[in-house]
Structures are given as C-alpha cells and as structure tokens.
Design a protein around this motif. Structure first.
Motif, PDB file in Angstrom:
ATOM      1  N   CYS A 166       0.836  -1.209   0.000  1.00  0.00           N
ATOM      2  CA  CYS A 166       0.000   0.000   0.000  1.00  0.00           C
ATOM      3  C   CYS A 166       0.877   1.268   0.000  1.00  0.00           C
ATOM      4  CB  CYS A 166      -0.910  -0.035   1.228  1.00  0.00           C
ATOM      5  SG  CYS A 166      -1.952   1.423   1.394  1.00  0.00           S
TER       6      CYS A 166
ATOM      7  N   CYS B  51       0.384   2.913   3.692  1.00  0.00           N
ATOM      8  CA  CYS B  51       0.711   2.280   4.990  1.00  0.00           C
ATOM      9  C   CYS B  51       1.594   1.039   4.897  1.00  0.00           C
ATOM     10  CB  CYS B  51      -0.580   1.955   5.736  1.00  0.00           C
ATOM     11  SG  CYS B  51      -1.434   0.528   5.037  1.00  0.00           S
TER      12      CYS B  51
ATOM     13  N   CYS C 294      -4.262  -0.998   0.423  1.00  0.00           N
ATOM     14  CA  CYS C 294      -4.774  -2.067   1.283  1.00  0.00           C
ATOM     15  C   CYS C 294      -6.273  -1.922   1.497  1.00  0.00           C
ATOM     16  CB  CYS C 294      -4.058  -2.049   2.627  1.00  0.00           C
ATOM     17  SG  CYS C 294      -4.509  -0.622   3.645  1.00  0.00           S
TER      18      CYS C 294
ATOM     19  N   CYS D  37      -7.130   3.993   2.830  1.00  0.00           N
ATOM     20  CA  CYS D  37      -5.827   4.485   2.362  1.00  0.00           C
ATOM     21  C   CYS D  37      -5.938   5.093   0.966  1.00  0.00           C
ATOM     22  CB  CYS D  37      -4.794   3.366   2.384  1.00  0.00           C
ATOM     23  SG  CYS D  37      -4.137   3.034   4.033  1.00  0.00           S
TER      24      CYS D  37
HETATM   25 ZN   LIG Z   1      -2.935   1.072   3.459  1.00  0.00          ZN
END
Ligand SMILES: [Zn+2]
Ligand SMILES: [Zn+2]
Length: 203
Positions: free
Chosen positions: A11, A14, A31, A35
């Motif tokens: 991702c 993150c 993800c 996000c």
């Molecule tokens: Zn993420």
C-alpha cells in the motif's frame, strides 16, 4: 518484521499488503478504501493523465514526472535517453538522459531518493531528481523562481523552498545508471520526499 523490507507492491500509504487498485489508472495499489481516500488529493493530480503516457513515442524515451515552477499539478513527460559514450566513441552500458527540453541549458544538480523516510520503506527503484543550479549571487544572476508545484504536492509541508523546474526519473533498481518509466505510485514517494529533505543550496 523489518519494515525496511516492504516490497513495492504494498500500500502506497501504509505498506500493508494490497487488496485494491485505482480503477481509473490501474496503477496505484492500496490495502483499503481508507488508504486510497487518503492518497486521493495527491493521486488525482496525475491519475487521469497516465493513459496518454502508456506508450513511449520511441524506444529511447522514458516516462518522467515534471514539476513546473508556476503550476500546481505535476505532469508526465517523455525524456529521451541514450547509451553514454566514452571519449573515443565506445558505447557504455549506462544511460545518459537529455534534460534540456524540460530544464533548459543551465547547469544541473541531482538528488537521489533511495528511501521513503515518512513511510519507513526502501525504494525498490531509486528516483533521481534533477534541477537547475545557477551561480546565484555572482555576476548579478537572480535566483531561480520558487517551484510552486513542490509545495502543492507536499501540501505545504515542504521543509524548504525548491527553486526552478524539477524532473523526477526512475532508475532500474538501486545504484543503477539505467532509466526506467516512472509510475503513479512514485508520486507519493516524491511528495513525501519534499516534506523531509531540504532543497540543495544554490552555489
Ligand atoms: Zn494502506
Ligand atoms: Zn489512479
């Protein structure tokens, strides 16, 4: 888990494993919708422009991200590359890029991005920033104008003022002198970079 070993298809925000891709560009992966939403204000600046830059105009062109001085949004551009040559004409393995269409003829400075410090991840492919340097202060040469695009992509969190136009190109892997095509996901690393790295001082 060592967070420095996160693979690039994690991702953008993150570093967790991805489960969805942007439906518009099919490039950036996330993800979760959370996000993706967090990335959107930056991502949307280039997302719709990727389709027009999917096929290079020739085998010697590489897709780069150009940050103009007076525009908020960065742009995809094509940069010509060729194999470098020794003084006797012998062709080498590494690439030379021709920056003049985007940066002009003045002297260039370089900065390599190897790691995203904000998100604690190594970049699988290093990003090369190229910018102009001038003999600022001597011979009455005025400083280059402040690059407004860097401030916009960094959401005003840039820690110093970058000047002049800037070109971001992706290398093939690490410690490489070969250029690849820059991707949507590299925009997040680029924006984060300006929030932790000082501009190179003009000499
Ligand atoms: Zn993420
Ligand atoms: Zn997209």
């Amino acid at each position: 888990m060592d967070s420095s070993q996160v693979p690039s298809k994690s991702c953008s925000i993150c570093n967790e494993p991805t489960s969805l891709k942007c439906k518009s560009c099919s490039s950036s992966a996330y993800c979760s919708p959370k996000c993706q939403k967090e990335d959107w204000s930056l991502h949307k600046l280039l997302c719709s422009r990727l389709a027009a830059f999917s096929t290079p105009p020739g085998t010697n062109f590489r897709r780069a991200i150009y940050l103009p001085i007076h525009e908020k949004a960065p742009k995809f551009v094509w940069v010509p590359v060729e194999k470098s040559r020794l003084w006797d004409g012998e062709i080498q393995d590494d690439d030379d890029a021709d920056f003049t269409e985007w940066l002009g003829e003045r002297r260039f400075g370089f900065r390599m991005m190897k790691r995203n410090q904000v998100r604690n991840r190594e970049l699988e492919n290093e990003i090369q920033l190229t910018f102009k340097v001038t003999a600022y202060g001597s011979l009455g040469i005025p400083p280059l104008e402040v690059n407004e695009c860097t401030g916009h992509v960094a959401k005003g969190k840039n820690i110093s003022l970058w000047r002049g136009p800037i070109l971001a190109m992706k290398m093939v892997g690490k410690d490489s002198e070969l250029y690849g095509h820059i991707d949507m996901e590299d925009l997040r690393d680029l924006a984060d970079f300006f929030t932790v790295t000082n501009a190179v001082m003009e000499m």
